[in-house]
Design an enzyme around this catalytic site. Sequence first.
Site, PDB file in Angstrom:
ATOM      1  N   GLN A 122      35.931  41.816  54.106  1.00  0.00           N
ATOM      2  CA  GLN A 122      35.635  41.119  52.851  1.00  0.00           C
ATOM      3  C   GLN A 122      35.629  39.600  53.017  1.00  0.00           C
ATOM      4  OE1 GLN A 122      38.758  43.698  50.770  1.00  0.00           O
ATOM      5  NE2 GLN A 122      37.327  43.278  49.112  1.00  0.00           N
ATOM      6  N   HIS A 170      40.895  52.876  50.185  1.00  0.00           N
ATOM      7  CA  HIS A 170      39.900  51.894  49.733  1.00  0.00           C
ATOM      8  C   HIS A 170      39.676  50.831  50.808  1.00  0.00           C
ATOM      9  CE1 HIS A 170      37.992  49.263  46.558  1.00  0.00           C
ATOM     10  NE2 HIS A 170      38.317  48.356  47.468  1.00  0.00           N
ATOM     11  N   GLU A 171      40.801  50.353  51.418  1.00  0.00           N
ATOM     12  CA  GLU A 171      40.673  49.281  52.425  1.00  0.00           C
ATOM     13  C   GLU A 171      40.045  49.799  53.722  1.00  0.00           C
ATOM     14  OE1 GLU A 171      42.220  46.934  49.548  1.00  0.00           O
ATOM     15  OE2 GLU A 171      41.005  46.493  51.302  1.00  0.00           O
ATOM     16  N   CYS A 173      37.372  46.230  42.818  1.00  0.00           N
ATOM     17  CA  CYS A 173      37.190  45.692  44.168  1.00  0.00           C
ATOM     18  C   CYS A 173      36.929  44.193  44.073  1.00  0.00           C
ATOM     19  CB  CYS A 173      35.993  46.373  44.849  1.00  0.00           C
ATOM     20  SG  CYS A 173      35.715  45.812  46.538  1.00  0.00           S
ATOM     21  N   LEU A 174      37.604  43.429  44.914  1.00  0.00           N
ATOM     22  CA  LEU A 174      37.421  41.965  44.882  1.00  0.00           C
ATOM     23  C   LEU A 174      36.011  41.569  45.304  1.00  0.00           C
ATOM     24  CD1 LEU A 174      40.857  40.900  46.416  1.00  0.00           C
ATOM     25  CD2 LEU A 174      40.226  41.055  43.998  1.00  0.00           C
ATOM     26  N   GLY A 212      45.153  44.454  47.744  1.00  0.00           N
ATOM     27  CA  GLY A 212      44.749  44.787  49.114  1.00  0.00           C
ATOM     28  C   GLY A 212      43.593  43.895  49.499  1.00  0.00           C
ATOM     29  N   HIS A 248      36.434  49.786  53.573  1.00  0.00           N
ATOM     30  CA  HIS A 248      35.837  48.454  53.796  1.00  0.00           C
ATOM     31  C   HIS A 248      35.567  48.231  55.287  1.00  0.00           C
ATOM     32  CE1 HIS A 248      35.567  46.333  50.010  1.00  0.00           C
ATOM     33  NE2 HIS A 248      36.830  46.573  49.692  1.00  0.00           N
TER      34      HIS A 248
HETATM   35  O1  LIG Z   1      38.809  44.862  46.990  1.00  0.00           O
HETATM   36  C1  LIG Z   1      39.895  45.197  47.483  1.00  0.00           C
HETATM   37  O2  LIG Z   1      39.983  45.795  48.560  1.00  0.00           O
HETATM   38  C2  LIG Z   1      41.160  44.940  46.674  1.00  0.00           C
HETATM   39  C3  LIG Z   1      41.333  46.039  45.644  1.00  0.00           C
HETATM   40  C4  LIG Z   1      42.068  47.192  46.286  1.00  0.00           C
HETATM   41  C5  LIG Z   1      42.256  48.362  45.353  1.00  0.00           C
HETATM   42  C6  LIG Z   1      43.530  48.809  45.085  1.00  0.00           C
HETATM   43  C7  LIG Z   1      43.729  49.912  44.266  1.00  0.00           C
HETATM   44  C8  LIG Z   1      42.660  50.568  43.689  1.00  0.00           C
HETATM   45  C9  LIG Z   1      41.396  50.112  43.935  1.00  0.00           C
HETATM   46  C10 LIG Z   1      41.192  49.011  44.769  1.00  0.00           C
HETATM   47  C11 LIG Z   1      42.125  45.479  44.492  1.00  0.00           C
HETATM   48  O3  LIG Z   1      43.153  44.867  44.647  1.00  0.00           O
HETATM   49  S1  LIG Z   1      41.461  45.779  42.921  1.00  0.00           S
HETATM   50  C12 LIG Z   1      42.402  44.803  41.804  1.00  0.00           C
HETATM   51  C13 LIG Z   1      43.781  45.345  41.515  1.00  0.00           C
HETATM   52  O4  LIG Z   1      44.690  44.592  41.626  1.00  0.00           O
HETATM   53  C14 LIG Z   1      44.033  46.777  41.111  1.00  0.00           C
HETATM   54  C15 LIG Z   1      43.035  47.688  40.941  1.00  0.00           C
HETATM   55  C16 LIG Z   1      43.316  49.009  40.577  1.00  0.00           C
HETATM   56  C17 LIG Z   1      44.611  49.409  40.380  1.00  0.00           C
HETATM   57  C18 LIG Z   1      45.633  48.481  40.547  1.00  0.00           C
HETATM   58  C19 LIG Z   1      45.352  47.180  40.908  1.00  0.00           C
HETATM   59 ZN   LIG Z   2      37.552  46.460  47.757  1.00  0.00          ZN
END
Ligand SMILES: O=C(O)C[C@@H](Cc1ccccc1)C(=O)SCC(=O)c1ccccc1
Ligand SMILES: [Zn+2]
Length: 168
Positions: free
Chosen positions: A50, A132-133, A90-91, A45, A136
């Site tokens: 961001q 989560h998004e 989170c990225l 996401g 943001h």
């Molecule tokens: O920073 C962002 O918004 C991206 C973030 C979104 C997110 C998805 C699901 C759970 C938490 C946060 C990420 O993509 S984190 C990296 C990722 O690929 C991931 C993290 C947790 C579960 C599955 C994937």
């Molecule tokens: Zn994030």
Amino acid sequence: AILDVLSFPDERLRTVAKPVDNVNDEIKQLVSDMFETMKDEKGIGLAATQVDRHVQVVVMDVSEEQNEPRVFINPEITRKEGATISEEGCLSVPGNYAKVERAEAITVKALDANGDSFELEAEGLLAICIQHELDHLKGVLFIDYLSPLKRQRIRKKLEKEARLAARA
Ligand SMILES: O=C(O)C[C@@H](Cc1ccccc1)C(=O)SCC(=O)c1ccccc1
Ligand SMILES: [Zn+2]
């Protein structure tokens, strides 16, 4: 184009995004750049906040095959049910993970990439990612749900890494 992703504690991550009033070519280019950036960063996401663009635009693909891209413009959650705790990353807070409680099932109303309104019922990872998004877009990070002490430890760690990276 691949865009720079802001990292905590950058204050620009705290900006509240404005609604999009016209899904024009500029917004469509932003959506395309955000997908490219999300894939490059190996995320599932990404919110426009961001990448320092303060408009209510979110891209996402939670599918295994990374072939189910989703766009949410001016999204709002109209229903929340239940509760579930999962490990989030989170990225914009690289290398830090923590348990966060979210609603288990949600209904989200938004515009798609063509500017048409839609409503989606989601649960599981999709519901977690949407929440989560949308945080943001309100300037909220998942680490805001942690204790001040834990958040401060993460800030110190990322600031030290940024200093070391600047010297390298
Ligand atoms: O920073 C962002 O918004 C991206 C973030 C979104 C997110 C998805 C699901 C759970 C938490 C946060 C990420 O993509 S984190 C990296 C990722 O690929 C991931 C993290 C947790 C579960 C599955 C994937
Ligand atoms: Zn994030």
